[in-house]
Design a protein around this motif. Structure first.
Motif, PDB file in Angstrom:
ATOM      1  N   UNK A 101      -4.426  -7.700  -2.051  1.00 42.13           N
ATOM      2  CA  UNK A 101      -3.115  -7.037  -2.083  1.00 42.13           C
ATOM      3  C   UNK A 101      -2.506  -7.026  -3.480  1.00 42.13           C
ATOM      4  N   UNK A 102      -2.705  -8.111  -4.241  1.00 41.37           N
ATOM      5  CA  UNK A 102      -2.073  -8.212  -5.556  1.00 41.37           C
ATOM      6  C   UNK A 102      -2.653  -7.221  -6.561  1.00 41.37           C
ATOM      7  N   UNK A 103      -3.832  -6.689  -6.295  1.00 39.50           N
ATOM      8  CA  UNK A 103      -4.464  -5.770  -7.246  1.00 39.50           C
ATOM      9  C   UNK A 103      -4.224  -4.299  -6.923  1.00 39.50           C
ATOM     10  N   UNK A 104      -3.502  -4.023  -5.840  1.00 42.06           N
ATOM     11  CA  UNK A 104      -3.322  -2.626  -5.429  1.00 42.06           C
ATOM     12  C   UNK A 104      -2.210  -1.931  -6.218  1.00 42.06           C
ATOM     13  N   UNK A 105      -0.980  -2.460  -6.235  1.00 45.74           N
ATOM     14  CA  UNK A 105       0.086  -1.768  -6.989  1.00 45.74           C
ATOM     15  C   UNK A 105      -0.165  -1.831  -8.487  1.00 45.74           C
ATOM     16  N   UNK A 106       0.177  -0.763  -9.192  1.00 45.56           N
ATOM     17  CA  UNK A 106       0.023  -0.762 -10.640  1.00 45.56           C
ATOM     18  C   UNK A 106       0.331   0.600 -11.229  1.00 45.56           C
ATOM     19  N   UNK A 107       0.409   0.654 -12.527  1.00 42.99           N
ATOM     20  CA  UNK A 107       0.796   1.883 -13.224  1.00 42.99           C
ATOM     21  C   UNK A 107      -0.226   2.989 -13.015  1.00 42.99           C
ATOM     22  N   UNK A 108      -1.493   2.706 -13.271  1.00 43.13           N
ATOM     23  CA  UNK A 108      -2.522   3.739 -13.174  1.00 43.13           C
ATOM     24  C   UNK A 108      -2.677   4.249 -11.737  1.00 43.13           C
ATOM     25  N   UNK A 109      -2.762   3.331 -10.787  1.00 34.17           N
ATOM     26  CA  UNK A 109      -2.922   3.747  -9.390  1.00 34.17           C
ATOM     27  C   UNK A 109      -1.666   4.480  -8.910  1.00 34.17           C
ATOM     28  N   UNK A 110      -0.491   4.007  -9.359  1.00 33.22           N
ATOM     29  CA  UNK A 110       0.755   4.670  -8.971  1.00 33.22           C
ATOM     30  C   UNK A 110       0.834   6.095  -9.491  1.00 33.22           C
ATOM     31  N   UNK A 111       0.365   6.292 -10.721  1.00 28.74           N
ATOM     32  CA  UNK A 111       0.342   7.636 -11.309  1.00 28.74           C
ATOM     33  C   UNK A 111      -0.541   8.568 -10.476  1.00 28.74           C
ATOM     34  N   UNK A 112      -1.718   8.091 -10.101  1.00 28.30           N
ATOM     35  CA  UNK A 112      -2.629   8.906  -9.314  1.00 28.30           C
ATOM     36  C   UNK A 112      -2.116   9.111  -7.890  1.00 28.30           C
ATOM     37  N   UNK A 113      -1.427   8.104  -7.345  1.00 27.90           N
ATOM     38  CA  UNK A 113      -0.843   8.236  -6.020  1.00 27.90           C
ATOM     39  C   UNK A 113       0.202   9.349  -6.005  1.00 27.90           C
TER      40      UNK A 113
END
Length: 206
Positions: free
Chosen positions: A134-146
């Protein structure tokens, strides 16, 4: 030649609708945000993008690392911009029921579409890939793509039933692979979202 290659990659990313200012490269499982500087450089921009999609403050904080005070200041500055639309500020708990995505045929189809886009962009691990902590899911790069995946989904569906907050929950659920998972329809091999505890064969028409 290196400058030419960089220019070519920039044009290619613009053609895909990506922000040329974001760091390049697909997500690698377990490695979303690389340099610490990404948070300070891209966090405020992503916070505004989440705000435009009516994300809760807690969601923005989790995915950008910004403080609540910074998020509120960004929201106020966003409202002061000429032509900026007022967005709904959601309160209460974020979505947490996986059954929401499987309750009707239309919802299952829209969920499969959004999950397919997220899979193509690398927002969620591929079918059969190892779950992410769970701790590795949220983030800048993934959020941008989301955000990019959600905006594509909204452009393809006239009256979309999945909110951005539900899209965030879907991505987190699929990445953890606890309640929901991606699979292939046994009839047509299309990507579908399934209940991990179900004993039925995945099917896009069931």
């Amino acid at each position: 030649p290196q400058a030419t290659d960089r220019a070519r990659r920039r044009v290619h990313r613009e053609a895909l609708g990506e922000d040329p200012g974001m760091p390049e490269g697909r997500l690698v499982a377990g490695h979303d945000d690389g340099p610490v500087g990404w948070q300070s450089e891209f966090g405020p921009e992503q916070a505004l993008r989440f705000t435009e999609n009516e994300a809760r403050t807690s969601t923005i904080r989790q995915w950008t690392g910004l403080t609540d005070d910074r998020i509120r200041k960004l929201y106020r500055s966003y409202l002061c911009e000429a032509g900026a639309r007022r967005v709904q500020r959601l309160r209460g708990k974020s979505p947490h029921q996986a059954a929401h995505f499987l309750r009707t045929m239309r919802m299952r189809h829209e969920t499969a579409l959004l999950a397919s886009i997220c899979s193509l962009l690398g927002v969620v691990p591929g079918i059969g890939a190892a779950p992410l902590p769970s701790r590795l899911i949220p983030g800048i790069r993934r959020g941008h793509l989301l955000c990019h995946a959600f905006e594509i989904y909204r452009s393809l569906i006239g009256e979309a039933q999945i909110s951005f907050e539900h899209a965030v929950f879907l991505v987190e659920s699929l990445a953890r692979c606890e309640e929901l998972a991606t699979g292939l329809c046994h009839a047509c091999s299309a990507l579908v979202v399934v209940d991990r505890l179900s004993l039925r064969e995945p099917c896009c028409n069931s």
